[in-house]
Enzyme design. Structure first.
Site, mmCIF file in Angstrom:
data_model
loop_
_atom_site.group_PDB
_atom_site.id
_atom_site.type_symbol
_atom_site.label_atom_id
_atom_site.label_comp_id
_atom_site.label_asym_id
_atom_site.label_seq_id
_atom_site.Cartn_x
_atom_site.Cartn_y
_atom_site.Cartn_z
ATOM 1 N N THR B 17 5.349 -38.903 -3.599
ATOM 2 C CA THR B 17 6.571 -39.657 -3.904
ATOM 3 C C THR B 17 6.300 -41.148 -4.088
ATOM 4 O O THR B 17 7.177 -41.896 -4.476
ATOM 5 C CB THR B 17 7.624 -39.481 -2.778
ATOM 6 O OG1 THR B 17 7.024 -39.868 -1.545
ATOM 7 C CG2 THR B 17 8.100 -38.047 -2.694
ATOM 8 N N GLY B 18 5.064 -41.586 -3.828
ATOM 9 C CA GLY B 18 4.729 -43.002 -4.012
ATOM 10 C C GLY B 18 4.653 -43.357 -5.492
ATOM 11 O O GLY B 18 4.732 -42.491 -6.356
ATOM 12 N N ILE B 95 -8.145 -40.661 -4.040
ATOM 13 C CA ILE B 95 -8.015 -41.763 -5.000
ATOM 14 C C ILE B 95 -7.931 -43.101 -4.255
ATOM 15 O O ILE B 95 -8.418 -44.118 -4.735
ATOM 16 C CB ILE B 95 -6.722 -41.579 -5.851
ATOM 17 C CG1 ILE B 95 -6.704 -40.198 -6.510
ATOM 18 C CG2 ILE B 95 -6.575 -42.695 -6.870
ATOM 19 C CD1 ILE B 95 -7.847 -39.909 -7.440
ATOM 20 N N THR B 96 -7.330 -43.091 -3.074
ATOM 21 C CA THR B 96 -7.086 -44.289 -2.264
ATOM 22 C C THR B 96 -8.309 -45.196 -2.148
ATOM 23 O O THR B 96 -9.411 -44.719 -1.908
ATOM 24 C CB THR B 96 -6.658 -43.855 -0.841
ATOM 25 O OG1 THR B 96 -5.663 -42.859 -0.957
ATOM 26 C CG2 THR B 96 -6.159 -45.030 -0.031
ATOM 27 N N GLU B 97 -8.077 -46.509 -2.321
ATOM 28 C CA GLU B 97 -9.163 -47.466 -2.121
ATOM 29 C C GLU B 97 -8.963 -48.211 -0.811
ATOM 30 O O GLU B 97 -7.925 -48.083 -0.171
ATOM 31 C CB GLU B 97 -9.278 -48.433 -3.305
ATOM 32 C CG GLU B 97 -8.017 -49.210 -3.597
ATOM 33 C CD GLU B 97 -8.153 -50.137 -4.816
ATOM 34 O OE1 GLU B 97 -9.219 -50.216 -5.429
ATOM 35 O OE2 GLU B 97 -7.143 -50.787 -5.133
ATOM 36 N N TYR B 158 -14.095 -44.656 -18.008
ATOM 37 C CA TYR B 158 -13.182 -44.441 -19.137
ATOM 38 C C TYR B 158 -13.785 -45.060 -20.390
ATOM 39 O O TYR B 158 -13.747 -44.492 -21.470
ATOM 40 C CB TYR B 158 -11.803 -45.074 -18.911
ATOM 41 C CG TYR B 158 -11.187 -44.879 -17.553
ATOM 42 C CD1 TYR B 158 -11.588 -43.836 -16.723
ATOM 43 C CD2 TYR B 158 -10.190 -45.731 -17.098
ATOM 44 C CE1 TYR B 158 -11.013 -43.677 -15.478
ATOM 45 C CE2 TYR B 158 -9.613 -45.570 -15.862
ATOM 46 C CZ TYR B 158 -10.037 -44.554 -15.047
ATOM 47 O OH TYR B 158 -9.463 -44.416 -13.815
ATOM 48 N N GLU B 208 -24.182 -48.533 -10.562
ATOM 49 C CA GLU B 208 -23.990 -49.971 -10.434
ATOM 50 C C GLU B 208 -24.856 -50.502 -9.304
ATOM 51 O O GLU B 208 -25.488 -49.720 -8.575
ATOM 52 C CB GLU B 208 -22.508 -50.309 -10.224
ATOM 53 C CG GLU B 208 -21.881 -49.644 -9.016
ATOM 54 C CD GLU B 208 -20.364 -49.850 -8.933
ATOM 55 O OE1 GLU B 208 -19.700 -49.851 -9.974
ATOM 56 O OE2 GLU B 208 -19.868 -50.010 -7.820
ATOM 57 N N HIS B 246 -16.217 -53.703 -5.448
ATOM 58 C CA HIS B 246 -16.441 -52.483 -4.679
ATOM 59 C C HIS B 246 -17.166 -52.835 -3.399
ATOM 60 O O HIS B 246 -18.040 -53.686 -3.383
ATOM 61 C CB HIS B 246 -17.339 -51.514 -5.442
ATOM 62 C CG HIS B 246 -16.638 -50.796 -6.535
ATOM 63 N ND1 HIS B 246 -17.292 -49.936 -7.356
ATOM 64 C CD2 HIS B 246 -15.359 -50.804 -6.939
ATOM 65 C CE1 HIS B 246 -16.439 -49.452 -8.226
ATOM 66 N NE2 HIS B 246 -15.249 -49.969 -7.996
#
Lengths: 394, 287
Positions: B17-18, B95-97, B158, B208, B246
């Site tokens: 719902t976020g 997915i959360t960072e 992407y 990276e 990151h």
């Protein structure tokens, strides 16, 4: 976040680890009172900076008490590898019989907690490690920490007990002396308690009265600061003013020494953007990742950060929309341009989520949007070279 | 058939719902992903894009069958959300960072114990092209083809996938393993799957600076990967000691520099592109 030595020692002391007696000063005249508070004929003056090898770079002095004031005056304000000395820790000089090394850290590649111990501690521990790795004992943990009484029901006291029992057993098997083993348990608890990524005691001084943490280094996980309110007063990174402002605005920003301001989304894409600018003969002025939320307001903040730097000759915006919406960034850019005049060349590259809306909005405002990163990067480098040529001719 | 996921995959979304959860639930469904239910504590009875919302993973699984969960829950609560999904027998994409490292360590430990797969955290997720998408990668960048892509980055993935598509090539599965120092599946796990996957004929690895993941990937490629691999390492011009966004992208030691990684990969016979745009060109040349 790096914790300064004297704060790290304060934290250790609270957990029962012995530390030398000491006082922190930030003005030379405070030394008079300070040296009275430490026993002995000498005092150790230690610059409270984050860089290593302080002894070699003259940022740690053993000072005769009669000379201490002059020494303190000389040290305070001195620059050591780009760090200004603002505080001195005035400490008692320990009677050290032997220097050991002790650290606890997380090993990202094995996903373990590692305790490192060596009876050959002191300034040259890296050389010891390189010369004979067997002189350092590594005790590794595959069992991750418990998290005490934190926000959820998985606060596993049970895990914690297993952990400590396993720790003691492994330390014993690795023939680590019992006093050191007790210290290890304390460091492990501290690691959990404060979300530390590293706690290092080097040297761990062996004295007639037992082991004393003669130095202390601590790094706290930035992602966990929200649940470490007690450490907030210790926030003291050596950031440039712009980096500090960016941190306040929750923008990932790093100062670089070129002249093309860069805004992008995602650390990997921004790093690749810097590499590309470099490959085409330009130099980036900064790294800036607007991050996932990428709202119009964040974009405006990002613009004001990168454009407030003097000597910026161009602006490059490179957005590949995923969780970031291109149109939000475009809105931010247009809003910024309404408030401030942009006198330098700008190249915008946008593609991905809500790209059509972004392009329409930017076109309406006379901004051309590139679809390909390579062409866009070439364009900004060319424009900046041309602009600088024009400035020179003036 | 994709690696890890395919068109039969069923998933729930935690934090549905976020803002991000609901937005990307719509996009995942538009891609053809079978999202069977959503979870947000206290929001049971609602629906998001016709997907029913439950208070707990258990309640969702009483009414629906699923193998995966995609987690959008904010960092302070991500660990308990992950534990909840893992204990219910689900594989997870986080997915959360900005999840604290000690929390990530515990999530990985729990997953190992329960023999579940974790992708992430701080990652864009996984897409099995034309079959299923779990995460936030843009829908339109993919074309079905024979290139398997594995990456530590989000948007840079992407970028490179988009260019592979633009040059008339396509992908099998694209896996974003995430940019954190502690994560679930790593380069080696994904390389192993691509090597076994019949549809994948060649592999793109996007790394990276920071950590030694790419060096370990190079060691693995040398011994175990017969398919051609092309790589790109971001951060070649990054100054050491600076944290580039990151948590993982900070150079602490020699093994963590772009040069060390490039050298290790080159030694394993992997051409390393100088620019992200060169990856697709190298593939076109027949790598």
């Amino acid at each position: 976040m790096n914790i300064t030595e004297h704060n790290a020692k304060e934290i250790l002391k609270k957990e029962g680890v012995a530390v030398p007696r000491g006082v922190v000063i930030d003005r030379p005249e405070q030394i008079v009172k300070a040296i009275h508070q430490v026993p002995g004929l000498h005092a150790v003056l230690k610059a409270q900076i984050h860089g290593g090898h302080r002894k070699k770079s003259g940022a740690i002095l053993i000072s005769n008490k009669s000379r201490a004031q002059a020494d303190a005056k000389r040290l305070l304000g001195m620059n050591v590898k780009g760090e200004k000395i603002r505080e001195l820790l005035v400490e008692q000089k320990l009677d050290i019989e032997k220097e050991h090394y002790l650290a606890i850290t997380l090993d990202g590649s094995s996903e373990e907690i590692v305790i490192m111990y060596s009876p050959w501690g002191g300034v040259d521990i890296e050389e010891v490690a390189a010369w004979d790795p067997r002189k350092i004992t590594n005790v590794r943990f595959t069992i991750p920490p418990a998290d005490g009484k934190r926000e959820n029901k998985y606060a596993g006291n049970e895990i914690k007990k297993v952990n400590l029992a396993q720790l003691k057993k492994e330390l014993k098997e690795n023939k680590i002396p019992i006093e050191i083993s007790n210290l290890c348990a304390t460091l492990m608890e501290l690691l959990y308690k404060h979300d530390a990524l590293l706690i290092e005691i080097n040297p761990l001084a062996e004295t007639k009265r037992g082991f004393v943490a003669a130095d202390a280094k601590m790094i706290i996980d930035d992602n966990a600061l929200y649940r470490q309110p007690a450490l907030e007063p210790f926030a003291d990174e050596n950031l440039s003013p712009l980096e500090a402002k960016a941190r306040k605005d929750h923008v990932q920003y790093v100062d670089l020494d070129g002249d093309i301001a860069v805004i992008g989304n995602g650390a990997g894409l921004v790093m690749a953007t810097l590499d590309m600018i470099d490959a085409f003969g330009g130099k980036a002025a900064n790294f800036l990742d607007v991050g996932g939320s990428g709202a119009a307001l964040e974009a405006q903040k990002a613009l004001s950060i990168v454009l407030s730097k003097p000597n910026v000759h161009g602006l490059f915006i490179n957005i590949f929309g995923g969780i970031t919406h291109c149109d939000k960034i475009a809105e931010g850019l247009i809003a910024y341009r309404h408030k401030h005049k942009l006198k330098i060349p700008m190249v915008v590259r946008m593609i991905g989520t809500r790209e059509k809306e972004a392009k329409a909005l930017l076109k309406k405002n006379g901004v051309q949007v590139f679809a390909e990163m390579e062409a866009a990067a070439k364009q900004i480098v060319t424009l900046v070279h041309r602009q600088k040529g024009r400035e020179k001719r003036k | 058939m994709g690696i890890f996921i395919n068109k039969k995959t069923r998933s729930i979304v935690q934090g549905i719902t976020g803002k991000h959860g609901s937005f990307h639930t719509r996009l995942m469904r538009a891609y053809g992903t079978n999202i069977v239910a959503g979870v947000t504590p206290g929001k049971e009875g609602r629906d998001v894009d016709t997907v029913s919302v439950y208070n707990t993973v258990k309640a969702a699984l009483r009414n629906h069958k699923a193998e995966w969960s995609v987690i959008f829950v904010p960092a302070p609560f991500a660990k308990s959300a992950a534990f909840e999904a893992l204990e219910a027998g689900l594989n997870i994409v986080i997915i959360t960072e900005n999840i604290p490292i000690l929390d990530s360590l515990q999530i990985m430990w729990k997953a190992k114990q329960l023999k579940r797969v974790v992708i992430g955290p701080n990652c864009p997720g996984i897409t099995s092209v034309d079959e299923c998408k779990l995460g936030i990668m843009p829908n339109h960048i993919f074309t079905r083809g024979d290139v398997g892509v594995v990456s530590r980055s989000g948007t840079l993935t992407y970028e490179i996938v988009h260019q592979i598509t633009r040059r008339g090539l396509g992908q099998t599965t694209v896996v974003g393993i995430g940019g954190d120092p502690i994560g679930g599946v790593d380069f080696v796990d994904v390389l192993e799957r691509f090597e076994q996957d019949a549809a994948t004929k060649r592999i793109v690895l996007i790394g990276e600076i920071g950590g030694d993941f790419e060096v370990r990937a190079a060691d693995y490629i040398k011994e175990h990967v017969t398919k051609p691999v092309v790589a790109y390492i971001a951060g070649q011009t990054a100054p050491p000691g600076k944290r580039m966004g990151h948590a993982g992208a900070i150079i602490m030691g020699d093994r963590e520099t772009a040069k060390a990684k490039t050298d290790a990969l080159a030694e394993a016979g992997v051409p390393v592109a100088k620019l992200p745009s060169e990856v697709a060109k190298l593939l076109q040349k027949g790598y």
